[in-house]
Design a protein around this motif. Sequence first.
Motif, PDB file in Angstrom:
ATOM      1  N   MET A 196       0.754  -1.244  -0.034  1.00 57.27           N
ATOM      2  CA  MET A 196       0.099   0.066  -0.008  1.00 57.27           C
ATOM      3  C   MET A 196       0.856   1.352   0.015  1.00 57.27           C
ATOM      4  SD  MET A 196      -2.757   1.399  -0.158  1.00 57.27           S
ATOM      5  CE  MET A 196      -4.207   0.163   0.206  1.00 57.27           C
ATOM      6  N   ASN A 197       2.107   1.149   0.863  1.00 59.32           N
ATOM      7  CA  ASN A 197       2.981   2.622   0.773  1.00 59.32           C
ATOM      8  C   ASN A 197       3.565   2.878  -0.568  1.00 59.32           C
ATOM      9  OD1 ASN A 197       2.547   2.861   3.568  1.00 59.32           O
ATOM     10  ND2 ASN A 197       4.024   1.501   4.301  1.00 59.32           N
ATOM     11  N   ASN A 198       3.650   1.445  -1.391  1.00 67.01           N
ATOM     12  CA  ASN A 198       4.343   1.766  -2.649  1.00 67.01           C
ATOM     13  C   ASN A 198       3.433   2.506  -3.488  1.00 67.01           C
ATOM     14  OD1 ASN A 198       6.903   0.597  -1.927  1.00 67.01           O
ATOM     15  ND2 ASN A 198       6.324  -1.353  -2.495  1.00 67.01           N
ATOM     16  N   VAL A 199       2.159   1.834  -3.398  1.00 63.11           N
ATOM     17  CA  VAL A 199       1.276   2.669  -4.295  1.00 63.11           C
ATOM     18  C   VAL A 199       1.046   4.074  -4.045  1.00 63.11           C
ATOM     19  CG1 VAL A 199      -1.409   2.628  -4.748  1.00 63.11           C
ATOM     20  CG2 VAL A 199      -0.158   0.467  -4.353  1.00 63.11           C
ATOM     21  N   TRP A 200       0.962   4.510  -2.828  1.00 65.93           N
ATOM     22  CA  TRP A 200       0.970   5.857  -2.382  1.00 65.93           C
ATOM     23  C   TRP A 200       2.151   6.522  -2.975  1.00 65.93           C
ATOM     24  CZ3 TRP A 200      -3.429   8.017  -1.569  1.00 65.93           C
ATOM     25  CH2 TRP A 200      -4.449   7.332  -0.746  1.00 65.93           C
ATOM     26  N   ARG A 201       3.444   6.089  -2.761  1.00 69.35           N
ATOM     27  CA  ARG A 201       4.487   6.506  -3.233  1.00 69.35           C
ATOM     28  C   ARG A 201       4.647   6.643  -4.691  1.00 69.35           C
ATOM     29  NH1 ARG A 201       9.336   2.644  -3.113  1.00 69.35           N
ATOM     30  NH2 ARG A 201       7.938   2.110  -5.069  1.00 69.35           N
ATOM     31  N   ASP A 202       3.952   5.529  -5.584  1.00 74.11           N
ATOM     32  CA  ASP A 202       4.237   5.908  -7.029  1.00 74.11           C
ATOM     33  C   ASP A 202       3.165   6.807  -7.405  1.00 74.11           C
ATOM     34  OD1 ASP A 202       6.186   3.704  -6.774  1.00 74.11           O
ATOM     35  OD2 ASP A 202       4.685   2.146  -7.069  1.00 74.11           O
ATOM     36  N   THR A 203       1.994   6.863  -6.710  1.00 71.75           N
ATOM     37  CA  THR A 203       0.937   7.851  -7.173  1.00 71.75           C
ATOM     38  C   THR A 203       1.417   9.114  -7.022  1.00 71.75           C
ATOM     39  OG1 THR A 203      -0.824   6.355  -6.387  1.00 71.75           O
ATOM     40  CG2 THR A 203      -1.487   8.820  -6.637  1.00 71.75           C
ATOM     41  N   TRP A 204       2.221   9.733  -5.911  1.00 80.19           N
ATOM     42  CA  TRP A 204       2.665  10.858  -5.569  1.00 80.19           C
ATOM     43  C   TRP A 204       3.723  11.198  -6.534  1.00 80.19           C
ATOM     44  CZ3 TRP A 204       1.323  15.076  -3.379  1.00 80.19           C
ATOM     45  CH2 TRP A 204       2.183  16.064  -3.206  1.00 80.19           C
ATOM     46  N   LEU A 205       4.729  10.268  -6.956  1.00 84.65           N
ATOM     47  CA  LEU A 205       5.515  10.357  -8.140  1.00 84.65           C
ATOM     48  C   LEU A 205       5.065  10.607  -9.424  1.00 84.65           C
ATOM     49  CD1 LEU A 205       8.287   7.663  -6.994  1.00 84.65           C
ATOM     50  CD2 LEU A 205       8.464  10.094  -6.547  1.00 84.65           C
ATOM     51  N   THR A 206       4.010   9.959  -9.846  1.00 83.22           N
ATOM     52  CA  THR A 206       3.441  10.235 -10.959  1.00 83.22           C
ATOM     53  C   THR A 206       2.561  11.779 -10.852  1.00 83.22           C
ATOM     54  OG1 THR A 206       2.905   8.008 -11.132  1.00 83.22           O
ATOM     55  CG2 THR A 206       1.695   9.355 -12.630  1.00 83.22           C
ATOM     56  N   PHE A 207       1.977  12.045  -9.747  1.00 80.51           N
ATOM     57  CA  PHE A 207       1.441  13.361  -9.822  1.00 80.51           C
ATOM     58  C   PHE A 207       2.451  14.580  -9.916  1.00 80.51           C
ATOM     59  CE2 PHE A 207       0.598  16.718  -6.682  1.00 80.51           C
ATOM     60  CZ  PHE A 207      -0.409  17.326  -7.151  1.00 80.51           C
ATOM     61  N   GLU A 208       3.576  14.094  -9.249  1.00 78.75           N
ATOM     62  CA  GLU A 208       4.552  15.268  -9.281  1.00 78.75           C
ATOM     63  C   GLU A 208       5.021  15.510 -10.743  1.00 78.75           C
ATOM     64  OE1 GLU A 208       7.450  14.032  -6.558  1.00 78.75           O
ATOM     65  OE2 GLU A 208       7.216  15.847  -5.313  1.00 78.75           O
ATOM     66  N   ARG A 209       5.422  14.350 -11.452  1.00 74.66           N
ATOM     67  CA  ARG A 209       5.751  14.614 -12.928  1.00 74.66           C
ATOM     68  C   ARG A 209       4.747  15.191 -13.702  1.00 74.66           C
ATOM     69  NH1 ARG A 209       4.850  12.150 -17.642  1.00 74.66           N
ATOM     70  NH2 ARG A 209       6.588  12.184 -19.256  1.00 74.66           N
TER      71      ARG A 209
END
Length: 255
Positions: A1-14
């Motif tokens: 779950m932590n990975n999903v939130w992290r990947d979502t945030w990274l995608t959002f930032e880009r």
Amino acid sequence: MNNVWRDTWLTFERQMRLSLRNPIWVALGLIQPLMYLALFGPLLKPVVANTPGLPPGDEWQVFAPGLLVQLGLFGAAFVGFGLVAEYRAGVIERQRVSPASRVSLLAGRVLRDVVVIVVQTLLLLAAAVPFGLRAPIAGVLLSLLIVAGLGAAFASLSYGCALLLKSEDALAPLLNGLAMPLLLLSGILLPMSLAPGWLRRLSDVNPLKHTVDATRSFFTGDLTSSAALWGSLATIGLVAVSLWFGARTFRRESA
């Protein structure tokens, strides 16, 4: 779950960085509702006074909520064109081979679109105040949640369709064919009470019609009316179905 939130945030930032490099698109997304506000809104006072079937409230409490729904619809319905361009440039293919969660690739993009639409909504509301818009703070905040939900729903639908079709030539008529009937049957510009019976029945199955009714109730301060309840439920249902469709498409296409 932590990975999903992290990947979502990274995608959002880009995605947000890409948007900030071209802020003109945020302004262009406001042009149509601002033109309606300035050129069509002042005509509404005699219309609201003399047209039966319009909901309670003055002309701006009737018209401005509809513009917010329109912004949520058209501000997100065509974001899929950017995904087609990324697919053609190989961006999606590179992301597929990364360890990033497939759902996060969608969620980050949708989150960016929601932020952009909320900013546009706040600017539109600020522009409507000098025209005479007055609404309770609680109603405005609830309307912002509704618009954010619409943005998430239509962005997810747009991305899902874009990933399935992978062609602007096919995507454009599909999105226009969906968006225009939803807009015309929502009662944003004219009350559906003026329509013949068959058209009213058709509008009753349009979730945007109930969303418009809910935002108008919010703007008049009637936060617990049946229109507010059914409109909120219709919006939640639309968001749930759209997110499911978008996530399912990203998973299948990235498999």
